[in-house]
Design a protein around this motif. Sequence first.
Motif, PDB file in Angstrom:
ATOM      1  N   ALA A  96       0.840  -1.205   0.000  1.00  0.00           N
ATOM      2  CA  ALA A  96       0.000   0.000   0.000  1.00  0.00           C
ATOM      3  C   ALA A  96       0.872   1.250   0.000  1.00  0.00           C
ATOM      4  CB  ALA A  96      -0.933  -0.011   1.215  1.00  0.00           C
ATOM      5  N   GLY A  97       1.958   1.227   0.764  1.00  0.00           N
ATOM      6  CA  GLY A  97       2.875   2.360   0.761  1.00  0.00           C
ATOM      7  C   GLY A  97       3.503   2.569  -0.601  1.00  0.00           C
ATOM      8  N   MET A  98       3.924   1.482  -1.224  1.00  0.00           N
ATOM      9  CA  MET A  98       4.566   1.591  -2.536  1.00  0.00           C
ATOM     10  C   MET A  98       3.583   2.065  -3.605  1.00  0.00           C
ATOM     11  SD  MET A  98       6.914  -1.854  -2.439  1.00  0.00           S
ATOM     12  CE  MET A  98       7.732  -1.551  -4.008  1.00  0.00           C
ATOM     13  N   ILE A  99       2.340   1.546  -3.556  1.00  0.00           N
ATOM     14  CA  ILE A  99       1.325   1.984  -4.522  1.00  0.00           C
ATOM     15  C   ILE A  99       1.091   3.486  -4.374  1.00  0.00           C
ATOM     16  CG2 ILE A  99      -1.158   1.870  -5.022  1.00  0.00           C
ATOM     17  CD1 ILE A  99      -1.005  -1.143  -4.450  1.00  0.00           C
ATOM     18  N   THR A 100       0.946   3.943  -3.119  1.00  0.00           N
ATOM     19  CA  THR A 100       0.694   5.362  -2.884  1.00  0.00           C
ATOM     20  C   THR A 100       1.858   6.206  -3.387  1.00  0.00           C
ATOM     21  OG1 THR A 100      -0.397   4.626  -0.864  1.00  0.00           O
ATOM     22  CG2 THR A 100      -0.102   6.994  -1.140  1.00  0.00           C
TER      23      THR A 100
END
Lengths: 210, 210, 210
Positions: free
Chosen positions: C121-125
Motif C-alpha cells: 500500500a505504501g509503494m502503490i501510494t
Amino acid sequence: MLLHTIFVIALAAESMTAALAAGRRNMDWFGVCVLGCVTALGGGTTRDLLLGHYPLLWVEQPAYLLVTIAAALFTIAVARVMERLKLIFLLLDALGLVVFTITGCIVAMEMGQPVLIVIVAGMITGCVGGVLRDVLCNDVPLLFSGELYATVSAITACVFYFGLQAGVPIDLIALIAMGIGFTLRTLAIVFKIEMPRFVYSPVRDQSSKR
Amino acid sequence: MLLHTIFVIALAAESMTAALAAGRRNMDWFGVCVLGCVTALGGGTTRDLLLGHYPLLWVEQPAYLLVTIAAALFTIAVARVMERLKLIFLLLDALGLVVFTITGCIVAMEMGQPVLIVIVAGMITGCVGGVLRDVLCNDVPLLFSGELYATVSAITACVFYFGLQAGVPIDLIALIAMGIGFTLRTLAIVFKIEMPRFVYSPVRDQSSKR
Amino acid sequence: MLLHTIFVIALAAESMTAALAAGRRNMDWFGVCVLGCVTALGGGTTRDLLLGHYPLLWVEQPAYLLVTIAAALFTIAVARVMERLKLIFLLLDALGLVVFTITGCIVAMEMGQPVLIVIVAGMITGCVGGVLRDVLCNDVPLLFSGELYATVSAITACVFYFGLQAGVPIDLIALIAMGIGFTLRTLAIVFKIEMPRFVYSPVRDQSSKR
C-alpha cells in the motif's frame, strides 16, 4: 482441491510470461515483478473492483502476491531455458485462461449476479490481466488483435454456467468447461484460427479520429 | 423519461464511434465490442468506482451492456454508410457528452457530495470513456489535445448544479444545461474553437522527463 | 502536523512536474490540470480502490483537488523559471515519494492489513501516480526503467513498519523513515545508481510477444 492447484500454477505461469515481456523491454527487476503481478492478478482485481467484491483476493491472502513475485524473479534466472519450453508455456497460459474464467464465474454467481454478468465476470478475470500488461508495455492490447482468446473464455464461461443450471455437479462441469476451453484454445494455436477483423479505413478523411 | 431515452441513444452513439476507431486499428470483432462498451460505459463506471457507488449501472441492469454490444456489432455492418453521416455522429457524440455529464451530476448529488465533487463527477462521466478508448488504442488522449470537450462538460455541470440550487425544477434545468452545452460543443466544432495549449520545450535538457 | 504540511507541499510539487510533462506534449490547459491531479492523487486513489477504503481523500476533502489544480495552472505561468529550479523539484519529488509512501502505510495499518499489504500500500501510494502519468502520456512507465524509485519506497515502508512494531513513537519513526528514504533517493540521483535490468531478447523468434 484440483481447481485451486491449477489456479496457483496458472498464476505463476502468467507471471512468468509477463516477466518475459518485461525482459524484452529491458525493464528493471522491480518492473518485472510489477508486470508479473499485474498480469497474473489484474483480471481478478478488475472483476472485484467492478463488482464491489471486497476484500481483494491478494489483499486477504498476500501469499498469492508472493507466488507471483517469486515466479517473476525466477524467470530472470531461467529465461534462456524457458525459450525452449515455449510450447509448455502456451499450454499453461491456455490453462490459466480457462481456470481464471471459471473462478471469475464462481465469484459472480456467489454474489447472485445475473447470467450476463457471470459470463462477463469470467471473461474479465480471464482476459484483463493481459490487457493491463499490454497497456503498461505501451502496446495495443493483443487481446483485440484477432487471437481466439476472449472467445474461448466466453465459451468456457457459458458451458460452466449453463451446465451448472442444468444440474451437473460443480466439480464435474468445471472440469468439462475447462477441457472444452483448453482444447479450443490449443486448436486455435495449432491451426492459427483467428477471429474475423473489422478493417475500416475512412475514404475521405484519415485525420478524423473521434 | 426524456433524459433516459437520450441517455440510451447516446450510449449507442458512443459505442458506434468507438467501434469505428477499433476498425481503423483492424481490431477483431471482440475488440470492437470491448472498445464500444469501455467507451460508452467507462465514464460512469469510473465515477462509480471513485465514489464507491455500487452496484454499477451495467452490473445491475445488464441490458445497457447489450445495447452497447449490439451498437458496436451493428457498426461493423454499416461502417460505409456511417461515413456519410459523420455530422450526425458528431452531434450525437455532443449529445452524449452533455447527457452523461448530467447523469453523473445527479448520481453525485444523490450521494450528498459537495459542489466540486458533483461537477468533477459530471466531467468524469462525460469525458473518461473517450480517454479509456484512446489509452486502449495506444494514443495520447484526444481529450488533452485542445478540443473544447471537457470545458463544455464543466459548463454543463455548473449550469445544472447552480440552476438546481436556485430552485429551477430538475427537468427544466436539465434541458437548459443540455441545450447550452450542446450549443457550445456544436459551435466549437463548427468554428474550430480550441482550448489554449501549454507548449513547453525545455531549452537545455530534452532528456529529463520526470 | 509536520507530515501533513509536507504532504500538501508534495502534492503541489508532483502536480507541477506532471504539468511540465503535459507541456512537453503540447496538451491544453485542461489536460495539464488532469495530468497534475492524476499524478498527485492517483497513487492514493489506486490504494483506496484496491483496499476498498472509502470515501477517497479528495472526494471527502475537495480542497486537495483545488491545491493540485492550482499548482498545475501555476506551472503554466512559471515554466521557464522552473527549469532553473530543476534540482529543487527533483528533491521535492523525492520528498513526495517518501511522504506518500508513509501515508499509504498508515492507511493500510489503520485498516488492520498484514505486513506485506502495508508495504505494498505504501509503494502503490508513492509510485502509481507516476505510472498513470506515463500511461496517459503514452510512454512505457519510467518506474520500470531502472531508476531507484520503487525500491526507495519499499525501504521507507519497511523502516516505518518495523520501527513502529519495535515500539518507536510514530512521529519519530516517520521522520527517520522519511530521512532514510530521502537520502537514498538523493544519492541515487547524484550517483546515478540504477536497478539491475532484465534484458531478454529471444534468439529464435522475435515475433512471439505473448
